[in-house]
Design a protein around this motif. Structure first.
Motif, PDB file in Angstrom:
ATOM      1  N   TYR A  17       6.133   5.054  23.667  1.00  0.00           N
ATOM      2  CA  TYR A  17       5.472   5.781  22.587  1.00  0.00           C
ATOM      3  C   TYR A  17       3.966   5.498  22.609  1.00  0.00           C
ATOM      4  O   TYR A  17       3.532   4.371  22.879  1.00  0.00           O
ATOM      5  CB  TYR A  17       6.045   5.353  21.234  1.00  0.00           C
ATOM      6  N   PRO A  18       3.153   6.518  22.310  1.00  0.00           N
ATOM      7  CA  PRO A  18       1.702   6.321  22.326  1.00  0.00           C
ATOM      8  C   PRO A  18       1.193   5.525  21.132  1.00  0.00           C
ATOM      9  O   PRO A  18       0.118   4.915  21.180  1.00  0.00           O
ATOM     10  CB  PRO A  18       1.153   7.744  22.298  1.00  0.00           C
ATOM     11  N   GLY A  19       1.956   5.532  20.055  1.00  0.00           N
ATOM     12  CA  GLY A  19       1.507   4.848  18.847  1.00  0.00           C
ATOM     13  C   GLY A  19       0.588   5.710  18.012  1.00  0.00           C
ATOM     14  O   GLY A  19       0.062   6.730  18.463  1.00  0.00           O
ATOM     15  N   GLN A  20       0.411   5.280  16.772  1.00  0.00           N
ATOM     16  CA  GLN A  20      -0.444   6.008  15.842  1.00  0.00           C
ATOM     17  C   GLN A  20      -1.706   5.210  15.568  1.00  0.00           C
ATOM     18  O   GLN A  20      -1.712   3.983  15.677  1.00  0.00           O
ATOM     19  CB  GLN A  20       0.306   6.236  14.526  1.00  0.00           C
ATOM     20  N   SER A  21      -2.758   5.906  15.178  1.00  0.00           N
ATOM     21  CA  SER A  21      -3.970   5.210  14.746  1.00  0.00           C
ATOM     22  C   SER A  21      -3.694   4.571  13.392  1.00  0.00           C
ATOM     23  O   SER A  21      -2.788   4.994  12.653  1.00  0.00           O
ATOM     24  CB  SER A  21      -5.136   6.189  14.625  1.00  0.00           C
ATOM     25  N   VAL A  22      -4.477   3.559  13.042  1.00  0.00           N
ATOM     26  CA  VAL A  22      -4.266   2.890  11.765  1.00  0.00           C
ATOM     27  C   VAL A  22      -4.541   3.852  10.607  1.00  0.00           C
ATOM     28  O   VAL A  22      -3.949   3.736   9.529  1.00  0.00           O
ATOM     29  CB  VAL A  22      -5.121   1.609  11.671  1.00  0.00           C
ATOM     30  N   GLU A  23      -5.408   4.847  10.834  1.00  0.00           N
ATOM     31  CA  GLU A  23      -5.670   5.860   9.800  1.00  0.00           C
ATOM     32  C   GLU A  23      -4.449   6.757   9.577  1.00  0.00           C
ATOM     33  O   GLU A  23      -4.219   7.238   8.468  1.00  0.00           O
ATOM     34  CB  GLU A  23      -6.879   6.714  10.176  1.00  0.00           C
ATOM     35  N   ILE A  67       0.828  -1.209   0.000  1.00  0.00           N
ATOM     36  CA  ILE A  67       0.000   0.000   0.000  1.00  0.00           C
ATOM     37  C   ILE A  67       0.863   1.261   0.000  1.00  0.00           C
ATOM     38  O   ILE A  67       0.617   2.190  -0.766  1.00  0.00           O
ATOM     39  CB  ILE A  67      -0.929   0.006   1.233  1.00  0.00           C
ATOM     40  N   LYS A  68       1.884   1.283   0.852  1.00  0.00           N
ATOM     41  CA  LYS A  68       2.660   2.501   1.084  1.00  0.00           C
ATOM     42  C   LYS A  68       3.871   2.653   0.161  1.00  0.00           C
ATOM     43  O   LYS A  68       4.456   3.726   0.065  1.00  0.00           O
ATOM     44  CB  LYS A  68       3.143   2.547   2.538  1.00  0.00           C
ATOM     45  N   HIS A  69       4.295   1.548  -0.464  1.00  0.00           N
ATOM     46  CA  HIS A  69       5.488   1.555  -1.325  1.00  0.00           C
ATOM     47  C   HIS A  69       6.751   1.914  -0.549  1.00  0.00           C
ATOM     48  O   HIS A  69       7.699   2.480  -1.103  1.00  0.00           O
ATOM     49  CB  HIS A  69       5.295   2.491  -2.518  1.00  0.00           C
ATOM     50  N   GLN A  70       6.751   1.575   0.714  1.00  0.00           N
ATOM     51  CA  GLN A  70       7.958   1.705   1.527  1.00  0.00           C
ATOM     52  C   GLN A  70       7.844   0.747   2.702  1.00  0.00           C
ATOM     53  O   GLN A  70       6.737   0.354   3.101  1.00  0.00           O
ATOM     54  CB  GLN A  70       8.137   3.135   2.041  1.00  0.00           C
ATOM     55  N   ASN A 114     -14.724  -0.587  -3.767  1.00  0.00           N
ATOM     56  CA  ASN A 114     -15.994  -1.257  -4.074  1.00  0.00           C
ATOM     57  C   ASN A 114     -16.597  -1.684  -2.749  1.00  0.00           C
ATOM     58  O   ASN A 114     -16.256  -2.736  -2.200  1.00  0.00           O
ATOM     59  CB  ASN A 114     -15.743  -2.459  -4.983  1.00  0.00           C
ATOM     60  N   SER A 115     -17.481  -0.841  -2.215  1.00  0.00           N
ATOM     61  CA  SER A 115     -18.033  -1.113  -0.880  1.00  0.00           C
ATOM     62  C   SER A 115     -18.876  -2.377  -0.869  1.00  0.00           C
ATOM     63  O   SER A 115     -18.929  -3.085   0.138  1.00  0.00           O
ATOM     64  CB  SER A 115     -18.861   0.086  -0.401  1.00  0.00           C
ATOM     65  N   GLY A 116     -19.483  -2.717  -2.008  1.00  0.00           N
ATOM     66  CA  GLY A 116     -20.293  -3.935  -2.055  1.00  0.00           C
ATOM     67  C   GLY A 116     -19.471  -5.192  -1.877  1.00  0.00           C
ATOM     68  O   GLY A 116     -19.952  -6.202  -1.357  1.00  0.00           O
ATOM     69  N   ALA A 117     -18.203  -5.134  -2.291  1.00  0.00           N
ATOM     70  CA  ALA A 117     -17.299  -6.276  -2.138  1.00  0.00           C
ATOM     71  C   ALA A 117     -16.358  -6.100  -0.951  1.00  0.00           C
ATOM     72  O   ALA A 117     -15.415  -6.888  -0.789  1.00  0.00           O
ATOM     73  CB  ALA A 117     -16.491  -6.464  -3.420  1.00  0.00           C
ATOM     74  N   ASN A 118     -16.612  -5.078  -0.130  1.00  0.00           N
ATOM     75  CA  ASN A 118     -15.770  -4.760   1.040  1.00  0.00           C
ATOM     76  C   ASN A 118     -14.337  -4.409   0.654  1.00  0.00           C
ATOM     77  O   ASN A 118     -13.413  -4.591   1.451  1.00  0.00           O
ATOM     78  CB  ASN A 118     -15.775  -5.916   2.045  1.00  0.00           C
ATOM     79  N   LEU A 119     -14.159  -3.915  -0.560  1.00  0.00           N
ATOM     80  CA  LEU A 119     -12.833  -3.496  -1.005  1.00  0.00           C
ATOM     81  C   LEU A 119     -12.708  -1.992  -0.764  1.00  0.00           C
ATOM     82  O   LEU A 119     -12.839  -1.173  -1.680  1.00  0.00           O
ATOM     83  CB  LEU A 119     -12.638  -3.840  -2.483  1.00  0.00           C
ATOM     84  N   THR A 120     -12.482  -1.651   0.475  1.00  0.00           N
ATOM     85  CA  THR A 120     -12.396  -0.252   0.879  1.00  0.00           C
ATOM     86  C   THR A 120     -11.149  -0.033   1.726  1.00  0.00           C
ATOM     87  O   THR A 120     -10.576  -0.986   2.283  1.00  0.00           O
ATOM     88  CB  THR A 120     -13.624   0.154   1.711  1.00  0.00           C
ATOM     89  N   ALA A 121     -10.756   1.231   1.845  1.00  0.00           N
ATOM     90  CA  ALA A 121      -9.614   1.564   2.686  1.00  0.00           C
ATOM     91  C   ALA A 121      -9.870   1.159   4.129  1.00  0.00           C
ATOM     92  O   ALA A 121      -8.984   0.654   4.818  1.00  0.00           O
ATOM     93  CB  ALA A 121      -9.315   3.056   2.584  1.00  0.00           C
ATOM     94  N   ALA A 122     -11.104   1.363   4.592  1.00  0.00           N
ATOM     95  CA  ALA A 122     -11.440   1.022   5.977  1.00  0.00           C
ATOM     96  C   ALA A 122     -11.293  -0.475   6.224  1.00  0.00           C
ATOM     97  O   ALA A 122     -10.769  -0.900   7.260  1.00  0.00           O
ATOM     98  CB  ALA A 122     -12.863   1.478   6.294  1.00  0.00           C
ATOM     99  N   PRO A 163      -2.940   6.352   5.621  1.00  0.00           N
ATOM    100  CA  PRO A 163      -3.970   7.345   5.298  1.00  0.00           C
ATOM    101  C   PRO A 163      -4.668   7.042   3.974  1.00  0.00           C
ATOM    102  O   PRO A 163      -4.176   6.245   3.158  1.00  0.00           O
ATOM    103  CB  PRO A 163      -3.184   8.655   5.222  1.00  0.00           C
ATOM    104  N   ASP A 164      -5.804   7.684   3.754  1.00  0.00           N
ATOM    105  CA  ASP A 164      -6.586   7.437   2.534  1.00  0.00           C
ATOM    106  C   ASP A 164      -5.765   7.663   1.271  1.00  0.00           C
ATOM    107  O   ASP A 164      -5.948   6.969   0.271  1.00  0.00           O
ATOM    108  CB  ASP A 164      -7.817   8.359   2.513  1.00  0.00           C
ATOM    109  N   GLY A 165      -4.870   8.650   1.321  1.00  0.00           N
ATOM    110  CA  GLY A 165      -4.080   8.975   0.140  1.00  0.00           C
ATOM    111  C   GLY A 165      -3.153   7.862  -0.311  1.00  0.00           C
ATOM    112  O   GLY A 165      -2.652   7.900  -1.442  1.00  0.00           O
ATOM    113  N   ASP A 166      -2.910   6.856   0.533  1.00  0.00           N
ATOM    114  CA  ASP A 166      -2.056   5.728   0.155  1.00  0.00           C
ATOM    115  C   ASP A 166      -2.784   4.737  -0.756  1.00  0.00           C
ATOM    116  O   ASP A 166      -2.153   3.871  -1.361  1.00  0.00           O
ATOM    117  CB  ASP A 166      -1.560   4.986   1.400  1.00  0.00           C
TER     118      ASP A 166
END
Length: 398
Positions: A287-293, A240-243, A307-315, A297-300
């Motif tokens: 360290y407090p850690g980061q949220s998964v968002e 997803i992140k390319h790093q 496709n929300s019908g197939a559950n293929l979403t960022a969330a 992030p969405d921009g990644d």
């Protein structure tokens, strides 16, 4: 000077192999400016360098008997050290044992030497795939369907290994190959180990490339098959992140990299560590850690491929990732839970997920045996001879 000269194999010449059955081809590595002599059955021609690493040199070739292109791996100096000999034995036995659509298929195996005294080369002929996953990640942004399909296939592969009693232990993008139809296969079983009920067993420092190494490995805990789930999670994030998500210069820096992103571990996890490891973890910055968002992030993502019908979403992708990249293995997803997650479940096929376990000929006690190098050499030689005796390596398809 080529690889064989460096390994002290001067003067072997044509008398070292049966020229009626084998021919020798020198293959050049354009990156390292070195060469390697491949002594292969005459059915294999047009050898071309693909890649080289610590475990071997790989070339493409044409099989004139089947007409197909194949990959041939020459194991790199398998008998120089006990560790490399043990690794070569593991890989050979498992490749000749494990069969699954998402695990690389062995087509042939051989050695040009006919006695153990002169035995020094092992060759593995496998399916030729277009790219490894590292190359794909470096070149392409992947849509949700491809991300989901790749993760599903990785999970199918490790589930089959686990069902067959094997933990891979070294999953990383360069050990995963894909073709132009997005079919994915796992390879390189040199560090795989038979599952054991002995949870006190520890992984050596050589297990799992550092970036993909689970927290319990870094801190010297006992381990389970969930180390493979952590590695898949790291690879998923990298796609997803390319790093690399958790880059570390050494073991300590690797742990710091993880906690900076995910936060400090729970007391329950720390209390299961050895005394020195627990003391170390408690004295590190909390360290407090980061949220998964924040981590992904969405921009990644490629938003227009949702496709929300197939559950293929960022969330959905982030939810699966969060359950894989959990520091405490007790709270981390099992492979079964991951395969049933909505983000990958659309691909679920019974014969892929629940394929019958492969025959597991690998003997777990060998991991603990203190064998001499000569004993490992004899074990591998016997395995190769057994394979050659049961497969028509010169005329048949193997």
């Amino acid at each position: 000077m080529n690889e064989d000269e460096l390994n002290g194999n001067l003067g072997m010449g044509s008398s070292d192999f049966d020229q009626n059955k084998f021919h020798q081809v020198t293959v050049s590595d354009p990156h390292a400016r070195s060469s390697s002599a491949f002594t292969v059955p005459r059915r294999y021609v047009d050898l071309k360098f693909l890649n080289a690493g610590a475990q071997g040199t790989v070339v493409s070739a044409k099989d004139t008997l089947t007409g197909q292109k194949v990959a041939i791996k020459k194991m790199q100096q398998p008998f120089v050290m006990t560790m490399s000999a043990k690794r070569a034995y593991r890989e050979f036995v498992l490749l000749t044992s494990i069969q699954h659509p998402n695990i690389i298929r062995l087509l042939n195996a051989f050695t040009p030497q006919t006695d153990v005294a002169n035995f020094r080369e092992v060759y593995l002929v496998m399916e030729l795939m277009s790219h490894n996953l590292h190359e794909v990640i470096s070149r392409l942004r992947l849509d949700h369907r491809t991300l989901s399909f790749f993760v599903y296939q990785m999970l199918c592969a490790i589930r089959h290994l686990h069902q067959s009693g094997i933990i891979h232990r070294d999953l990383k993008p360069s050990n995963i190959v894909v073709n132009d139809e997005c079919v994915l296969k796992v390879l390189d079983f040199g560090l795989a180990r038979k599952q054991t009920v002995d949870t006190a067993m520890r992984m050596s420092d050589y297990v799992v490339t550092r970036y993909y190494r689970a927290p319990e490995v870094i801190l010297g805990m006992g381990y389970s098959e969930k180390v493979d789930i952590w590695s898949v999670g790291c690879i998923f994030a990298e796609m997803i992140k390319h790093q690399v998500l958790f880059p570390g210069r050494d073991r300590i820096d690797q742990w710091t990299s993880i906690t900076k992103v995910l936060g400090a571990p729970s007391d329950s996890f720390i209390n299961r560590l050895g005394q020195s490891a627990a003391l170390y973890v408690r004295t590190q910055p909390q360290y407090p850690g980061q949220s998964v968002e924040e981590i992904i992030p969405d921009g990644d993502f490629l938003a227009n491929t949702e496709n929300s019908g197939a559950n293929l979403t960022a969330a959905a992708a982030r939810d699966l990732l969060a359950h894989m990249l959990t520091i405490d293995p007790n709270d981390r997803y099992s492979v079964e839970a991951a395969l049933n997650h909505p983000y990958v479940k659309l691909w679920f096929k019974e014969d892929e997920v629940n394929a019958l376990p492969s025959e597991n000929r690998y003997r777990a006690e060998y991991d603990r045996d203190d064998k001499q190098l000569s004993e490992w050499k004899a074990l591998i030689f016997n395995e190769v001879m057994q394979y050659q005796n049961t497969h028509d390596i010169f005329q048949g398809t193997g």
